[in-house]
Design an enzyme around this catalytic site. Structure first.
Site, PDB file in Angstrom:
ATOM      1  N   SER A 127       0.822  -1.206   0.000  1.00 29.47           N
ATOM      2  CA  SER A 127       0.000   0.000   0.000  1.00 29.47           C
ATOM      3  C   SER A 127       0.854   1.254   0.000  1.00 29.47           C
ATOM      4  CB  SER A 127      -0.906   0.005   1.236  1.00 29.47           C
ATOM      5  OG  SER A 127      -1.581   1.236   1.379  1.00 29.47           O
ATOM      6  N   TYR A 160      -2.318   0.005   9.808  1.00 29.69           N
ATOM      7  CA  TYR A 160      -2.452  -0.654   8.501  1.00 29.69           C
ATOM      8  C   TYR A 160      -1.163  -0.513   7.689  1.00 29.69           C
ATOM      9  CZ  TYR A 160      -3.850  -1.158   3.602  1.00 29.69           C
ATOM     10  OH  TYR A 160      -3.906  -1.515   2.285  1.00 29.69           O
ATOM     11  N   ARG A 212      -6.761  14.395  -4.130  1.00 31.44           N
ATOM     12  CA  ARG A 212      -5.612  13.541  -3.797  1.00 31.44           C
ATOM     13  C   ARG A 212      -5.504  12.370  -4.774  1.00 31.44           C
ATOM     14  NH1 ARG A 212      -5.150   8.756  -1.072  1.00 31.44           N
ATOM     15  NH2 ARG A 212      -3.064   8.314  -0.206  1.00 31.44           N
TER      16      ARG A 212
END
Length: 302
Positions: A146, A171, A209
């Protein structure tokens, strides 16, 4: 069936190089021609958003697509198998991995959450997956990492895969662990892994974003296909993004993978700006690449 057909698109170059280049780009954008690289691929997290998007695409890369999640999500289609497994259950994960020759690991928690939950799904689950891969001789894994591994770099910075991790959440920490753990299993056991730091993979960018982080579903499939088919993968980190004009990530360290994105957030730029307010430049979510994750409260009850 239609999924397994190769799309044939002709390119008219009779009008000269500029028109030929335009035609070629159009052909690349519409062509569905992945290389069938494996007999059986395991896709974890198959009931999730990205798993659902990949289900209809990844079958083109293999003879049999084995789908896994911890919750039931319907019956198998042609050339599919279903193996339900909670990533925290070592025996269930082992059974899901057995007989596969490649893995696309999208399973686990994909949002900020209390550490205990992250620990079970994203940390213990990664151990179970790689240990099962080792035991069953699986030599290639595409690990869904990620952008939140590096979420505390600023939006004014451009980073490469060589920059140290700066996770923005539990996370993000779990994904940084997965990257390190997969490197260990490559160095020790030779299991090649592509750690794909997925940006924002949705049908279209939701906010400003995402104009920098967007990854189309088709480009996600192109990226995974490249990771599965490149002759030598080793242990690689690649940022999962489309061909966006604005980006914070430099993929030059991943040229050997051969990923060539064909989509771009640029076509959504005007619409996104029209429907969203200008960001507050004092807001941490507008300062750091991780956006809202940098201030997400893992202890807040939903």
């Amino acid at each position: 069936d239609n999924i397994r057909q190769t799309s044939r698109t002709s390119v008219n170059c009779s009008k000269g190089p500029p028109f030929c280049a335009t035609g070629l780009k159009k052909a690349l954008n519409t062509m569905v021609n992945p290389i069938k690289t494996h007999h059986r691929i395991l896709l974890t997290g198959a009931a999730g958003g990205l798993g659902t998007a990949l289900r209809s695409r990844l079958g083109m890369n293999c003879d049999v697509l084995r789908l896994s999640d911890k919750v039931a999500f319907g019956d198998a289609h042609d050339s599919e198998e279903i193996a339900l497994a909670d990533l925290a259950d070592a025996a269930a994960v082992d059974a899901a991995v057995a007989g596969c020759d490649a893995i696309g690991h999208l399973g686990g928690i994909s949002v900020e959450a209390p550490f205990e939950a992250i620990l079970q799904a994203n940390i213990l689950g990664v151990y179970h997956l790689y240990e099962s891969a080792r035991k069953h001789g699986v030599k290639r894994v595409v690990f869904a990492s990620s952008n939140h591994v590096t979420g505390f770099y600023k939006q004014s910075e451009t980073i490469t895969a060589d920059h140290p991790a700066r996770p923005d959440s539990y996370y993000g920490v779990s994904k940084a662990f997965g990257e390190d753990f997969s490197r260990f299993y490559f160095d020790r056991y030779g299991i090649e892994t592509a750690c794909v730091r997925i940006g924002s993979s949705f049908p279209e960018p939701k906010d400003r974003r995402m104009l920098a982080t967007w990854l189309s579903f088709d480009d996600l499939h192109r990226l995974i296909s490249a990771c599965l088919s490149t002759p030598v993968l080793g242990h690689s980190i690649v940022f999962g993004m489309s061909d966006n004009a604005v980006t914070w990530w430099d993929n030059s360290r991943a040229k050997h993978i051969g990923y060539v994105p064909q989509d771009s957030s640029d076509v959504f730029h005007d619409a996104v700006f029209a429907r969203t307010p200008a960001p507050d430049l004092n807001d941490p979510a507008a300062i750091y690449q991780g956006g809202g994750f940098v201030k997400a409260d893992p202890f807040k009850k939903a």
